[in-house]
Design an enzyme around this catalytic site. Structure first.
Site, PDB file in Angstrom:
ATOM      1  N   ARG A 132     100.760  65.321 -55.528  1.00  0.00           N
ATOM      2  CA  ARG A 132     101.648  66.218 -56.283  1.00  0.00           C
ATOM      3  C   ARG A 132     102.242  67.298 -55.374  1.00  0.00           C
ATOM      4  NH1 ARG A 132      99.275  68.977 -61.622  1.00  0.00           N
ATOM      5  NH2 ARG A 132      98.179  70.236 -60.089  1.00  0.00           N
ATOM      6  N   ARG A 180     117.775  76.872 -44.725  1.00  0.00           N
ATOM      7  CA  ARG A 180     118.110  76.339 -43.393  1.00  0.00           C
ATOM      8  C   ARG A 180     117.981  77.415 -42.319  1.00  0.00           C
ATOM      9  NH1 ARG A 180     123.850  73.973 -45.005  1.00  0.00           N
ATOM     10  NH2 ARG A 180     123.828  76.068 -45.878  1.00  0.00           N
ATOM     11  N   LYS A 216     105.202  72.193 -59.012  1.00  0.00           N
ATOM     12  CA  LYS A 216     104.202  73.257 -58.891  1.00  0.00           C
ATOM     13  C   LYS A 216     104.623  74.140 -57.720  1.00  0.00           C
ATOM     14  CE  LYS A 216      99.299  73.889 -59.580  1.00  0.00           C
ATOM     15  NZ  LYS A 216      99.411  74.832 -60.697  1.00  0.00           N
ATOM     16  N   GLU A 261     103.265  73.728 -73.312  1.00  0.00           N
ATOM     17  CA  GLU A 261     101.963  73.876 -72.651  1.00  0.00           C
ATOM     18  C   GLU A 261     101.588  75.352 -72.663  1.00  0.00           C
ATOM     19  OE1 GLU A 261     102.016  72.926 -68.454  1.00  0.00           O
ATOM     20  OE2 GLU A 261     103.988  73.813 -68.159  1.00  0.00           O
TER      21      GLU A 261
HETATM   22  N1  PXG Z   1     100.379  73.593 -66.575  1.00  0.00           N
HETATM   23  C1  PXG Z   1     100.660  74.534 -65.670  1.00  0.00           C
HETATM   24  C2  PXG Z   1     101.889  75.337 -65.816  1.00  0.00           C
HETATM   25  C3  PXG Z   1      99.786  74.738 -64.595  1.00  0.00           C
HETATM   26  O1  PXG Z   1     100.057  75.661 -63.674  1.00  0.00           O
HETATM   27  C4  PXG Z   1      98.353  73.004 -65.485  1.00  0.00           C
HETATM   28  C5  PXG Z   1      99.276  72.832 -66.505  1.00  0.00           C
HETATM   29  C6  PXG Z   1      97.171  72.112 -65.424  1.00  0.00           C
HETATM   30  O2  PXG Z   1      97.324  71.181 -64.366  1.00  0.00           O
HETATM   31  P1  PXG Z   1      96.077  70.597 -63.571  1.00  0.00           P
HETATM   32  O3  PXG Z   1      96.691  69.663 -62.604  1.00  0.00           O
HETATM   33  O4  PXG Z   1      95.394  71.750 -62.885  1.00  0.00           O
HETATM   34  O5  PXG Z   1      95.226  69.939 -64.557  1.00  0.00           O
HETATM   35  C7  PXG Z   1      98.608  73.968 -64.499  1.00  0.00           C
HETATM   36  C8  PXG Z   1      97.658  74.190 -63.376  1.00  0.00           C
HETATM   37  C9  PXG Z   1      95.534  79.977 -62.670  1.00  0.00           C
HETATM   38  C10 PXG Z   1      95.702  78.555 -62.278  1.00  0.00           C
HETATM   39  O6  PXG Z   1      95.166  80.767 -61.797  1.00  0.00           O
HETATM   40  C11 PXG Z   1      96.442  77.676 -63.036  1.00  0.00           C
HETATM   41  C12 PXG Z   1      96.590  76.341 -62.625  1.00  0.00           C
HETATM   42  C13 PXG Z   1      96.014  75.906 -61.497  1.00  0.00           C
HETATM   43  C14 PXG Z   1      95.294  76.793 -60.761  1.00  0.00           C
HETATM   44  C15 PXG Z   1      95.134  78.134 -61.130  1.00  0.00           C
HETATM   45  O7  PXG Z   1      95.764  80.320 -63.833  1.00  0.00           O
HETATM   46  N2  PXG Z   1      97.349  75.566 -63.381  1.00  0.00           N
END
Ligand code: PXG
Length: 287
Positions: free
Chosen positions: A50, A103, A150, A183
């Site tokens: 990812r 760039r 991300k 979400e």
């Molecule tokens: N939605 C969003 C917007 C995220 O940022 C998830 C879903 C869940 O994805 P994963 O792949 O982790 O199952 C995320 C991931 C924090 C924090 O500090 C948040 C995430 C990852 C790490 C830290 O709140 N979110």
């Protein structure tokens, strides 16, 4: 604490990048949040894939290949002697000038790996379930800034977090521009209704925990469905929970003042939490 910075392990006090880095100036960069459990980096391949996919769309060159990135993460965990950790990988565009043209960033992207701990929500919320609220800020439009990326640009989610906090809630439910459930600020949302596990396909990050939970449900012969979901469907669900690397799986018992079923964490949710914790130390890269 040792931090990985561009190929070297340095003390936390020495882990610095330039204020001209476009990650700092513009949020121009990518990141991943990963966890390790009992010396196993859970779903590391999926997180690295990812990270590189986001970088590809951003036309950002990561100065390590995927194998080297895996080694760098493991090396940092070992240097800090961590068996259970939260890992933050940040790759920023690098040092440029005061203009947003990438760039002009002549140097290489900066690669930082931090291994530490994270506590997202208090422990009692995992036992009793969490109460969340829908916030006014909608999730980014895919045409503008695709929520599947991300990137270091998290203001959309931060606004939602602030709005939830202003109302006294730990987490925000975000809708898409049409008003469908998207979400939460750092977690995906699931509902269970009449034995079917549903999660939205729209305006959300394709969470790695989300995928893991869907796979676990399928294994347990629970029907899964990615479909547009309204708030009414959430309010009237039999069960509800959030998934994320930092959050893991957390039951939701109230949304916008509406109790979800009897207001207690659901049976299927508790079963999935158990099944999830049975794979976290197995599925991934061991060190
Ligand atoms: N939605 C969003 C917007 C995220 O940022 C998830 C879903 C869940 O994805 P994963 O792949 O982790 O199952 C995320 C991931 C924090 C924090 O500090 C948040 C995430 C990852 C790490 C830290 O709140 N979110």
């Amino acid at each position: 604490m040792k931090i990985y910075l561009n190929g070297k392990l340095v003390d936390k006090s020495q882990a610095k990048v330039s204020v001209f880095d476009h990650g700092y100036l513009y949020g121009d960069g990518v990141f991943e949040g990963i966890r390790s459990y009992k010396r196993n980096v859970f779903k590391l391949k999926e997180h690295i894939d990812r990270l590189y996919e986001t970088a590809h769309t951003m036309m950002m060159n990561i100065p390590l290949d995927k194998k080297q990135m895996t080694q760098a993460i493991v090396q940092t965990l070992k240097a800090n002697q961590l068996s259970d950790a939260y890992i933050r990988v940040v790759v920023s565009r690098g040092e440029g000038d005061l203009g947003l043209d990438p760039r002009k960033c002549k140097g290489k992207a900066n690669v930082v790996i931090i291994t530490d701990k994270i506590v997202l929500y208090p422990k009692e919320l995992y036992q009793n379930g969490m109460d969340i609220i829908t916030v006014p800020t909608t999730r980014n439009l895919a045409e503008a800034l695709n929520p599947q990326l991300k990137s270091l640009n998290y203001l959309n989610n931060i606004f939602a977090k602030i709005e939830a906090a202003n109302s006294g809630y730990a987490e925000a439910l975000m809708l898409d521009a049409q008003g469908y459930v998207a979400e939460c600020t750092g977690d995906n949302i699931f509902i269970l209704k009449n034995g079917e596990l549903v999660t939205p396909p729209n305006a959300c990050l394709r969470g790695i925990t989300r995928n893991a939970v869907m796979a676990l449900a399928k294994k347990d012969k629970i029907a899964t469905n990615e479909k547009l979901t309204t708030r009414h469907e959430v309010y009237t669900a039999d069960e509800c929970f959030l998934t994320g690397t930092a959050a893991e799986i957390i039951p939701i018992v109230k949304v916008d003042g509406r109790l979800i079923a009897n207001g207690k964490p659901g049976k299927a949710t508790l079963k999935l939490i158990k099944a999830f914790h049975a794979i976290t130390a197995k599925d991934g890269v061991k060190y």
